[in-house]
Design a protein around this motif. Sequence first.
Motif, mmCIF file in Angstrom:
data_model
loop_
_atom_site.group_PDB
_atom_site.id
_atom_site.type_symbol
_atom_site.label_atom_id
_atom_site.label_comp_id
_atom_site.label_asym_id
_atom_site.label_seq_id
_atom_site.Cartn_x
_atom_site.Cartn_y
_atom_site.Cartn_z
ATOM 1 N N ALA A 54 68.619 -77.342 6.979
ATOM 2 C CA ALA A 54 70.059 -77.197 7.149
ATOM 3 C C ALA A 54 70.268 -75.860 7.836
ATOM 4 O O ALA A 54 69.733 -74.836 7.406
ATOM 5 C CB ALA A 54 70.769 -77.223 5.802
ATOM 6 N N GLU A 55 71.024 -75.903 8.900
ATOM 7 C CA GLU A 55 71.262 -74.705 9.698
ATOM 8 C C GLU A 55 72.762 -74.445 9.730
ATOM 9 O O GLU A 55 73.551 -75.363 9.965
ATOM 10 C CB GLU A 55 70.713 -74.951 11.098
ATOM 11 N N VAL A 81 59.641 -85.094 -3.580
ATOM 12 C CA VAL A 81 60.668 -84.347 -2.858
ATOM 13 C C VAL A 81 60.728 -82.895 -3.330
ATOM 14 O O VAL A 81 60.675 -82.614 -4.523
ATOM 15 C CB VAL A 81 62.059 -84.991 -3.066
ATOM 16 N N SER A 82 60.865 -82.001 -2.368
ATOM 17 C CA SER A 82 61.186 -80.599 -2.637
ATOM 18 C C SER A 82 62.448 -80.288 -1.849
ATOM 19 O O SER A 82 62.548 -80.631 -0.667
ATOM 20 C CB SER A 82 60.069 -79.672 -2.150
ATOM 21 N N VAL A 83 63.406 -79.661 -2.507
ATOM 22 C CA VAL A 83 64.631 -79.248 -1.822
ATOM 23 C C VAL A 83 65.003 -77.853 -2.309
ATOM 24 O O VAL A 83 65.004 -77.590 -3.511
ATOM 25 C CB VAL A 83 65.790 -80.262 -2.036
ATOM 26 N N TYR A 84 65.259 -76.966 -1.368
ATOM 27 C CA TYR A 84 65.578 -75.572 -1.678
ATOM 28 C C TYR A 84 66.721 -75.108 -0.781
ATOM 29 O O TYR A 84 66.713 -75.365 0.419
ATOM 30 C CB TYR A 84 64.357 -74.665 -1.449
ATOM 31 N N ILE A 85 67.667 -74.420 -1.400
ATOM 32 C CA ILE A 85 68.825 -73.876 -0.689
ATOM 33 C C ILE A 85 68.837 -72.369 -0.901
ATOM 34 O O ILE A 85 68.590 -71.890 -2.016
ATOM 35 C CB ILE A 85 70.148 -74.491 -1.225
ATOM 36 N N ILE A 94 75.148 -78.566 0.579
ATOM 37 C CA ILE A 94 74.080 -78.599 1.580
ATOM 38 C C ILE A 94 72.926 -79.487 1.122
ATOM 39 O O ILE A 94 72.387 -80.282 1.901
ATOM 40 C CB ILE A 94 73.592 -77.174 1.891
ATOM 41 N N ALA A 95 72.540 -79.374 -0.145
ATOM 42 C CA ALA A 95 71.428 -80.183 -0.655
ATOM 43 C C ALA A 95 71.747 -81.673 -0.549
ATOM 44 O O ALA A 95 70.879 -82.475 -0.192
ATOM 45 C CB ALA A 95 71.102 -79.799 -2.093
ATOM 46 N N SER A 124 71.324 -78.196 -12.785
ATOM 47 C CA SER A 124 72.023 -78.454 -11.517
ATOM 48 C C SER A 124 71.167 -79.338 -10.609
ATOM 49 O O SER A 124 71.696 -80.232 -9.937
ATOM 50 C CB SER A 124 72.418 -77.157 -10.819
ATOM 51 N N SER A 125 69.855 -79.145 -10.592
ATOM 52 C CA SER A 125 68.988 -79.993 -9.781
ATOM 53 C C SER A 125 68.935 -81.411 -10.344
ATOM 54 O O SER A 125 68.944 -82.389 -9.592
ATOM 55 C CB SER A 125 67.577 -79.401 -9.701
ATOM 56 N N ILE A 126 68.911 -81.530 -11.662
ATOM 57 C CA ILE A 126 68.920 -82.862 -12.285
ATOM 58 C C ILE A 126 70.204 -83.598 -11.911
ATOM 59 O O ILE A 126 70.170 -84.778 -11.534
ATOM 60 C CB ILE A 126 68.744 -82.744 -13.809
#
Length: 161
Positions: A54-55, A81-85, A94-95, A124-126
């Motif tokens: 994400a830009e 999956v890995s997702v990081y903001i 964004i996620a 929050s990720s859950i």
Amino acid sequence: MDNLIIRKMENKDLQEILKIYKEGIETGMATFQTEVPSEQVWDEGHHSTLRFVAENHNKVVGWIGISPVSTRAVYSGVGEVSVYISSDHKGKGIASELFKVLIEESEKAGFWTLQSSIFAINTSSIQLHKKMGFRVVGTREKIAQLHGKWHDTIIMEKRSD
């Protein structure tokens, strides 16, 4: 976010991705890793095309990618999956935007299951994963230690439609 672009990750993004990953490490609830991997190690551990950034205003503010769960052919359509903001861009949707692209593109690439292993304390990720159609499969109690403290992880998965 009015100027958000989701695009395929390029090699030039690796330094920014690893900075964001470092922020995740520092939270103590995103990964059991305690050190940032080299660009080469990160690159080798993730699917070569199913990785997106994400830009915002020409700055990478988040990323998502898939790692293989096994080298066995029978699991070729299952990805973790890995997702990081970045810390200063959390809570802005964004996620969710990254997930939408990843889910669509992973299904086109033949993936039938996406899974995540999430610290139980990372509510929050859950919640994000539930919002994106993942379901809780189970809890792995005291699966590993981080800084001398045992942690549970919640295993979640999303099956293709």
